[in-house]
Design a protein around this motif. Structure first.
Motif, PDB file in Angstrom:
ATOM      1  N   ARG A 235      53.483  37.868  49.680  1.00 49.45           N
ATOM      2  CA  ARG A 235      53.396  36.490  50.203  1.00 49.45           C
ATOM      3  C   ARG A 235      54.681  36.179  50.965  1.00 49.45           C
ATOM      4  O   ARG A 235      55.693  35.827  50.358  1.00 49.45           O
ATOM      5  N   ARG A 271      51.288  39.708  54.068  1.00 48.04           N
ATOM      6  CA  ARG A 271      50.459  38.594  54.556  1.00 48.04           C
ATOM      7  C   ARG A 271      51.279  37.734  55.507  1.00 48.04           C
ATOM      8  O   ARG A 271      52.403  37.345  55.181  1.00 48.04           O
ATOM      9  N   LYS A 279      51.263  23.941  50.842  1.00 47.62           N
ATOM     10  CA  LYS A 279      52.526  24.652  51.035  1.00 47.62           C
ATOM     11  C   LYS A 279      53.164  24.263  52.371  1.00 47.62           C
ATOM     12  O   LYS A 279      52.494  24.322  53.406  1.00 47.62           O
ATOM     13  N   MET A 372      42.368  38.214  54.498  1.00 51.24           N
ATOM     14  CA  MET A 372      42.027  37.613  53.215  1.00 51.24           C
ATOM     15  C   MET A 372      40.610  37.077  53.391  1.00 51.24           C
ATOM     16  O   MET A 372      40.350  36.359  54.352  1.00 51.24           O
ATOM     17  N   GLU A 374      38.688  34.430  52.021  1.00 48.46           N
ATOM     18  CA  GLU A 374      38.918  33.289  51.129  1.00 48.46           C
ATOM     19  C   GLU A 374      38.230  32.023  51.619  1.00 48.46           C
ATOM     20  O   GLU A 374      38.484  30.938  51.100  1.00 48.46           O
ATOM     21  N   GLY A 395      40.507  36.654  48.319  1.00 48.95           N
ATOM     22  CA  GLY A 395      41.442  35.683  47.733  1.00 48.95           C
ATOM     23  C   GLY A 395      40.638  34.664  46.942  1.00 48.95           C
ATOM     24  O   GLY A 395      40.239  33.623  47.471  1.00 48.95           O
ATOM     25  N   THR A 396      40.416  34.971  45.674  1.00 50.75           N
ATOM     26  CA  THR A 396      39.524  34.106  44.879  1.00 50.75           C
ATOM     27  C   THR A 396      40.134  32.735  44.582  1.00 50.75           C
ATOM     28  O   THR A 396      39.401  31.811  44.244  1.00 50.75           O
ATOM     29  N   ASN A 397      41.468  32.602  44.726  1.00 51.40           N
ATOM     30  CA  ASN A 397      42.066  31.285  44.458  1.00 51.40           C
ATOM     31  C   ASN A 397      41.514  30.264  45.448  1.00 51.40           C
ATOM     32  O   ASN A 397      41.087  29.179  45.072  1.00 51.40           O
ATOM     33  N   ASP A 398      41.553  30.629  46.722  1.00 55.77           N
ATOM     34  CA  ASP A 398      41.026  29.710  47.725  1.00 55.77           C
ATOM     35  C   ASP A 398      39.512  29.814  47.845  1.00 55.77           C
ATOM     36  O   ASP A 398      38.831  28.807  48.035  1.00 55.77           O
ATOM     37  N   ARG A 408      41.811  23.208  44.391  1.00 58.77           N
ATOM     38  CA  ARG A 408      42.403  24.113  43.403  1.00 58.77           C
ATOM     39  C   ARG A 408      43.541  23.467  42.619  1.00 58.77           C
ATOM     40  O   ARG A 408      43.942  23.982  41.584  1.00 58.77           O
ATOM     41  N   CYS A 458      42.826  39.944  45.424  1.00 56.91           N
ATOM     42  CA  CYS A 458      44.231  39.623  45.163  1.00 56.91           C
ATOM     43  C   CYS A 458      44.411  38.222  44.584  1.00 56.91           C
ATOM     44  O   CYS A 458      45.533  37.777  44.395  1.00 56.91           O
ATOM     45  N   GLY A 459      43.311  37.516  44.314  1.00 61.41           N
ATOM     46  CA  GLY A 459      43.430  36.207  43.654  1.00 61.41           C
ATOM     47  C   GLY A 459      43.807  36.401  42.192  1.00 61.41           C
ATOM     48  O   GLY A 459      43.785  37.523  41.666  1.00 61.41           O
TER      49      GLY A 459
END
Ligand code: PEP
Ligand code: MG
Length: 484
Positions: A235, A271, A279, A372, A374, A395-398, A408, A458-459
């Motif tokens: 990151r 990335r 962010k 990604m 996502e 990217g499972t977070n997003d 999230r 990568c999440g």
């Protein structure tokens, strides 16, 4: 993993402690900031904070609230809200983005008024208890010395969770922290810490790759030393936090060169800067938006500021060429240098970055380009995207927040924000199928792969032992874990 430790209250109130006068606190904070701005990694940040503290506007705002009859702590809070509101209205994007710094300075004043040092030392072994921890707060925490964190707000994919997990620190968000007093012994139970050994064993037994996520060169080194097959998510925005300006192309080149060296020929997935959403960097302000997570985020921000993307790409390409010259054997079976684009929705975005890369570094630059996955758009167009990419990383977070339409970071929709919901599972399956059936034209850096492109995850879900079986069954080629 469970941990216990004495509570360290991050946001204390007047009822917790004796209150110092504003003037006394002001003097303390000034002295501490003056000291902190003299040296150290974050010296520039502290010096900007000192300037902000000494701005007459700050004292006038507090004085006027005191004159209106407010108690000292209330006056400080009201002055903070008032100045933050003024910053939000400023036209200049750079100044508008300084609102986090304003909050930081007021937080220090508040802390000092609560009877302790402006930047209170966190006793080793503490469990930090807070309503919320912002990215700027995390810069003040030494994660190697605390036991755990309890936060009332935030989600398992918020910035503080990602950093805590990278350090193996148990954290609980959405916790009920009411009634916890300074020094109370509290427990933090976090299934995502300590369970990764099982995940690693299962992923290896299935013959898939175990990568790691990293946000610094030290984390790259630690992950490789712990046996990672490479870095699945580097990151880069984390590299640039705590600075007063964007690192130059040369500084970036040196950083990427160091990280590639630390990987010793194993893949490093860099990335491109992923800012926007929640962010921001003080020197790269994102315009105020009604829906920042649906706004100028990730690749969109970069394409709107091509000079940023070009600088980053040039630095990565230069580092890749240096490493290839020094270690040609690392490139014998393909390149270990991978560039990953965040928040992609369209094929056009990939093409534009590829042509930028060709423009700054030539067609034969030894760098793979992937994305990604996502966003729902990337899942639904995965076939077309796979034809243009060298790899995918889910990217499972997003992806979860966009598929489930659940922020999230918003604990009140936390039950909907479920990375193991049927909808997200189906999105993973569709992406893997599209990646593995992709038909790719050959390129100077990657030979034609008639059987598709590799796809990883990568999440944070990659590190969750309760998801490993179905993730493996879905056919993912690699798991990039938040910590090995
Ligand atoms: C993701 O969205 O899953 C991801 C890994 O990226 P980040 O958490 O940095 O947004
Ligand atoms: Mg993301």
């Amino acid at each position: 993993m469970k941990c216990t430790g004495p509570a360290f209250l991050w946001n204390r109130t007047a009822s917790d402690v004796a209150v110092r006068s504003f003037d006394e606190a002001f003097g303390l904070v000034r002295a501490e900031l003056a000291l902190a701005s003299g040296s150290g990694d974050a010296a520039e940040v502290f010096s900007a904070h000192l300037e902000m503290l000494e701005d007459p506007m700050l004292r006038e705002a507090v004085d006027s609230e005191l004159a209106a009859g407010k108690q000292p702590l209330e006056a400080v809070d009201a002055a903070c809200s008032c100045i933050c509101a003024m910053f939000a209205d400023i036209d200049d994007e750079y100044l508008r983005a300084r609102v986090d710094d304003v909050r930081d300075v007021f937080a220090r004043l508040r802390e000092a008024m609560c009877g302790e040092s402006a930047v209170r030392e966190i006793p080793a072994g503490s469990v930090i208890v807070s309503t919320e921890l912002l990215p700027s707060d995390t810069a003040r925490i030494d994660f190697s010395s605390i036991s755990g964190i309890l936060c009332a707000r935030g989600s398992v994919t918020s910035h503080v969770c990602i950093i805590a997990h990278a350090h193996g620190v148990p954290i609980r968000v959405g916790a009920d922290i009411s009634g916890i007093r300074e020094g109370d012994i509290v427990e933090v139970d976090d299934p995502l810490v300590g369970g990764t050994a099982n995940v690693v064993a299962q992923v290896r037994a299935a013959g898939r790759r175990v990568y790691a996520n990293a946000g610094s060169v030290e984390e790259v080194r630690a992950a490789i030393a712990a046996g990672a097959d490479g870095i699945g998510l580097f990151r880069t925005e984390f590299l640039f936090i705590g600075r007063e300006c964007m690192p130059s192309e040369d500084e970036q080149r040196a950083l990427y060169r160091e990280a590639l060296g630390a990987c010793g020929g194993k893949p490093l997935t860099i990335r491109l800067l992923d800012i926007g959403g929640d962010k921001s960097l003080p020197y790269l302000p994102v315009p105020a938006e009604d829906n920042p997570f649906l706004g100028l985020r990730g690749i969109r921000f970069l394409l709107a500021h091509p000079e940023l993307a070009e600088t980053q790409l040039r630095a990565i390409a230069a580092a890749a060429c240096e490493v290839r010259d020094a270690h040609p054997d690392w490139f014998a079976f393909g390149t270990p240098v991978r560039v990953m684009l965040p928040m992609v929705c369209t094929v056009d975005e990939v093409r534009r970055v590829r042509s930028m890369l060709a423009g700054v570094a030539g067609e034969t630059c030894p760098v793979e380009v992937g994305i990604m996955v996502e966003t729902p758009a990337a899942v639904l167009c995965a076939q077309e995207l796979a034809a243009e990419c060298d790899f995918f990383s889910i990217g499972t977070n997003d992806l979860t927040q966009y598929v489930m339409a659940a922020d999230r970071g918003n604990a009140s929709v936390g039950s909907l924000y479920d990375a193991q919901s049927p909808a997200v599972r189906r999105a993973v399956a569709l992406t893997v199928a599209a990646a593995h059936s992709a038909v790719r034209p050959s390129s100077p850096v990657s030979a034609a792969r008639p059987s598709g492109i590799p796809v990883g995850i990568c999440g944070e879900l990659a590190s969750d032992p309760s998801a490993t079986s179905w993730l493996l069954a879905s056919g993912l080629d690699s798991f990039s874990l938040s910590r090995l």
